[in-house]
Motif scaffolding. Structure first.
Motif, PDB file in Angstrom:
ATOM      1  N   MET A  32      24.744  -8.152  28.535  1.00 18.20           N
ATOM      2  CA  MET A  32      25.424  -6.857  28.409  1.00 18.20           C
ATOM      3  C   MET A  32      26.625  -6.954  27.473  1.00 18.20           C
ATOM      4  N   ARG A  33      27.359  -8.062  27.559  1.00 16.84           N
ATOM      5  CA  ARG A  33      28.518  -8.228  26.683  1.00 16.84           C
ATOM      6  C   ARG A  33      28.088  -8.277  25.221  1.00 16.84           C
ATOM      7  N   MET A  34      27.010  -9.009  24.943  1.00 23.25           N
ATOM      8  CA  MET A  34      26.512  -9.082  23.566  1.00 23.25           C
ATOM      9  C   MET A  34      25.958  -7.733  23.110  1.00 23.25           C
ATOM     10  N   ALA A  35      25.275  -7.035  24.011  1.00 23.99           N
ATOM     11  CA  ALA A  35      24.734  -5.715  23.662  1.00 23.99           C
ATOM     12  C   ALA A  35      25.863  -4.749  23.313  1.00 23.99           C
ATOM     13  N   ASP A  36      26.938  -4.762  24.100  1.00 24.83           N
ATOM     14  CA  ASP A  36      28.084  -3.888  23.825  1.00 24.83           C
ATOM     15  C   ASP A  36      28.719  -4.232  22.477  1.00 24.83           C
ATOM     16  N   TYR A  37      28.845  -5.513  22.197  1.00 26.68           N
ATOM     17  CA  TYR A  37      29.446  -5.962  20.936  1.00 26.68           C
ATOM     18  C   TYR A  37      28.608  -5.494  19.742  1.00 26.68           C
ATOM     19  N   ILE A  38      27.291  -5.720  19.823  1.00 29.30           N
ATOM     20  CA  ILE A  38      26.406  -5.335  18.715  1.00 29.30           C
ATOM     21  C   ILE A  38      26.397  -3.816  18.549  1.00 29.30           C
ATOM     22  N   CYS A  39      26.372  -3.077  19.647  1.00 26.19           N
ATOM     23  CA  CYS A  39      26.415  -1.607  19.563  1.00 26.19           C
ATOM     24  C   CYS A  39      27.701  -1.136  18.897  1.00 26.19           C
ATOM     25  N   HIS A  82      26.989 -22.254  21.286  1.00 24.79           N
ATOM     26  CA  HIS A  82      26.917 -20.936  20.652  1.00 24.79           C
ATOM     27  C   HIS A  82      26.356 -19.852  21.581  1.00 24.79           C
ATOM     28  N   VAL A  83      26.019 -20.212  22.818  1.00 20.70           N
ATOM     29  CA  VAL A  83      25.514 -19.201  23.750  1.00 20.70           C
ATOM     30  C   VAL A  83      26.596 -18.139  23.944  1.00 20.70           C
ATOM     31  N   GLY A  84      26.194 -16.876  23.813  1.00 21.91           N
ATOM     32  CA  GLY A  84      27.135 -15.766  23.876  1.00 21.91           C
ATOM     33  C   GLY A  84      27.596 -15.303  22.512  1.00 21.91           C
ATOM     34  N   CYS A  85      27.186 -16.018  21.460  1.00 20.38           N
ATOM     35  CA  CYS A  85      27.569 -15.629  20.098  1.00 20.38           C
ATOM     36  C   CYS A  85      26.527 -14.683  19.492  1.00 20.38           C
ATOM     37  N   ILE A  86      26.994 -13.897  18.542  1.00 23.11           N
ATOM     38  CA  ILE A  86      26.140 -13.005  17.756  1.00 23.11           C
ATOM     39  C   ILE A  86      25.943 -13.646  16.388  1.00 23.11           C
ATOM     40  N   GLU A 110      22.967 -17.767   4.339  1.00 24.81           N
ATOM     41  CA  GLU A 110      24.154 -17.800   5.184  1.00 24.81           C
ATOM     42  C   GLU A 110      23.905 -17.047   6.476  1.00 24.81           C
ATOM     43  N   ILE A 111      24.395 -17.634   7.553  1.00 21.00           N
ATOM     44  CA  ILE A 111      24.393 -16.971   8.851  1.00 21.00           C
ATOM     45  C   ILE A 111      25.836 -16.900   9.320  1.00 21.00           C
ATOM     46  N   TYR A 112      26.253 -15.726   9.743  1.00 17.25           N
ATOM     47  CA  TYR A 112      27.609 -15.526  10.240  1.00 17.25           C
ATOM     48  C   TYR A 112      27.567 -15.457  11.759  1.00 17.25           C
ATOM     49  N   TYR A 113      28.499 -16.152  12.408  1.00 14.15           N
ATOM     50  CA  TYR A 113      28.586 -16.198  13.861  1.00 14.15           C
ATOM     51  C   TYR A 113      29.816 -15.426  14.326  1.00 14.15           C
ATOM     52  N   PHE A 114      29.632 -14.646  15.390  1.00 12.97           N
ATOM     53  CA  PHE A 114      30.721 -13.880  15.990  1.00 12.97           C
ATOM     54  C   PHE A 114      30.720 -14.125  17.489  1.00 12.97           C
ATOM     55  N   ASP A 115      31.890 -14.340  18.043  1.00 13.42           N
ATOM     56  CA  ASP A 115      32.035 -14.569  19.477  1.00 13.42           C
ATOM     57  C   ASP A 115      32.087 -13.210  20.186  1.00 13.42           C
ATOM     58  N   SER A 116      31.107 -12.945  21.037  1.00 11.17           N
ATOM     59  CA  SER A 116      31.035 -11.630  21.696  1.00 11.17           C
ATOM     60  C   SER A 116      32.184 -11.383  22.667  1.00 11.17           C
ATOM     61  N   GLU A 117      32.919 -12.443  23.026  1.00  8.44           N
ATOM     62  CA  GLU A 117      34.083 -12.254  23.896  1.00  8.44           C
ATOM     63  C   GLU A 117      35.271 -11.681  23.126  1.00  8.44           C
ATOM     64  N   LYS A 118      35.244 -11.812  21.794  1.00 12.76           N
ATOM     65  CA  LYS A 118      36.333 -11.282  20.962  1.00 12.76           C
ATOM     66  C   LYS A 118      35.917  -9.907  20.465  1.00 12.76           C
ATOM     67  N   THR A 119      36.050  -8.919  21.337  1.00 11.82           N
ATOM     68  CA  THR A 119      35.528  -7.582  21.042  1.00 11.82           C
ATOM     69  C   THR A 119      36.179  -6.950  19.814  1.00 11.82           C
ATOM     70  N   ALA A 120      37.396  -7.343  19.499  1.00  7.99           N
ATOM     71  CA  ALA A 120      38.066  -6.774  18.329  1.00  7.99           C
ATOM     72  C   ALA A 120      37.362  -7.168  17.034  1.00  7.99           C
ATOM     73  N   ASP A 121      36.590  -8.255  17.063  1.00  6.28           N
ATOM     74  CA  ASP A 121      35.886  -8.713  15.864  1.00  6.28           C
ATOM     75  C   ASP A 121      34.630  -7.901  15.564  1.00  6.28           C
ATOM     76  N   ALA A 122      34.250  -6.995  16.465  1.00  3.31           N
ATOM     77  CA  ALA A 122      33.038  -6.198  16.249  1.00  3.31           C
ATOM     78  C   ALA A 122      33.130  -5.392  14.960  1.00  3.31           C
ATOM     79  N   ARG A 123      34.337  -4.978  14.579  1.00  2.07           N
ATOM     80  CA  ARG A 123      34.503  -4.238  13.316  1.00  2.07           C
ATOM     81  C   ARG A 123      34.212  -5.139  12.120  1.00  2.07           C
ATOM     82  N   SER A 124      34.625  -6.412  12.201  1.00  7.39           N
ATOM     83  CA  SER A 124      34.343  -7.349  11.121  1.00  7.39           C
ATOM     84  C   SER A 124      32.839  -7.547  10.971  1.00  7.39           C
ATOM     85  N   CYS A 125      32.164  -7.670  12.099  1.00  7.03           N
ATOM     86  CA  CYS A 125      30.701  -7.779  12.083  1.00  7.03           C
ATOM     87  C   CYS A 125      30.094  -6.521  11.467  1.00  7.03           C
TER      88      CYS A 125
END
Length: 199
Positions: free
Chosen positions: A176-183, A123-127, A14-29
Motif C-alpha cells: 500500500m505504501r508503494m502504491a500510494d507513492y507511485i500514484c 531494496h525491498v520497499g523501493c520504487i 539506467e534504473i532510478y531507485y526511490f525509497d517509498s518511505e520518503k513520500t516527499a520524493d514522489a514529485r522527483s519520481c
C-alpha cells in the motif's frame, strides 16, 4: 538514488531507485517520469499515455499493479488511459489478450508498465523507474512477453526467492505504501499532460 543495470543481450540502461518511505520524493519520481514520457513522445511522435498495471488481487505481493489502477480510476485520471484494476486485472493468464487489445486500441500511446518486482533485500520497499520494456513474471520464473516503453516497479521481495508463495507473505502495508507513492508520482505527471477535448 540512481543505479545502472546491465541485463543479458541488452544495451546498458539506467534504473532510478526511490525509497517509498520518503513520500516527499514522489514529485522527483514524477518529474523523471514526465521527462521520459515527453522524450518518447518527441522522439517517436507518440500521442497519448497508457498505464498498464500488471498483477493480480489474488496475491498480496502481486497486487501492486491492480491497486494502483484502482486508485487512479477512483481519482478519475483523465490525461492517461488505465488498464489493470482490482476489478479487471491484467495478469499472466490474460496478458497476451490484453496486449493485443493495447495494440488495437492504443497503437500510438506511450506505454508505462507498472508491476511488482523482486530485487536485492535492501531494496525491498523501493520504487524503480526506467526507460525500456518490463518482463512480467521473471521474479517467479514465468516467461511472459515484454511490455512497455517505460517501467515502474515496486520491489516486494528478494530475488533469491523464486517461489510464488513468497508473494503471499508480503506485508500489505508495504504494498500500500508503494502504491500510494507511485500514484502520487503519476498524479503529479497528469497535471502536465494534455487532456482529451470535451465534445
Amino acid at each position: 538514488m540512481k543505479a545502472r543495470w546491465r541485463g543479458p543481450r541488452r544495451a546498458e540502461r539506467e534504473i532510478y531507485y526511490f525509497d517509498s518511505e520518503k513520500t516527499a520524493d514522489a514529485r522527483s519520481c514524477g518529474r523523471m517520469l514526465h521527462n521520459m514520457i515527453e522524450d518518447i513522445r518527441r522522439e517517436e511522435h507518440r500521442e497519448g499515455v497508457l498505464l498498464l498495471c500488471i498483477g493480480t488481487d489474488r496475491s498480496t505481493g502481486d497486487s501492486l499493479g491492480p491497486l494502483i489502477g484502482y486508485k487512479l480510476k477512483e481519482r478519475k485520471v483523465q490525461a492517461m488511459e488505465i488498464m489493470g484494476t482490482l476489478e479487471r486485472p491484467v495478469h499472466a493468464m490474460n496478458l497476451e489478450q490484453s496486449l493485443a487489445m493495447v495494440r488495437k486500441r492504443f497503437p500510438n500511446h506511450v506505454i508505462v508498465a507498472v508491476d511488482a518486482s523482486v530485487g536485492c533485500m535492501e531494496h525491498v520497499g523501493c520504487i524503480t523507474l526506467g526507460r525500456g520494456a518490463l518482463r512480467p513474471g521473471l521474479g517467479v520464473c514465468k516467461d511472459l512477453q515484454e511490455v512497455g516503453d517505460i517501467f515502474i516497479t515496486g520491489i516486494v521481495g528478494g530475488y533469491g526467492y523464486h517461489d510464488p508463495l513468497m508473494l503471499q507473505s508480503v506485508r500489505l502495508s508495504v504494498v500500500m505504501r508503494m502504491a500510494d507513492y507511485i500514484c502520487s508520482s503519476i498524479l503529479f505527471v497528469e497535471q502536465f499532460l494534455p487532456r482529451p477535448a470535451l465534445i
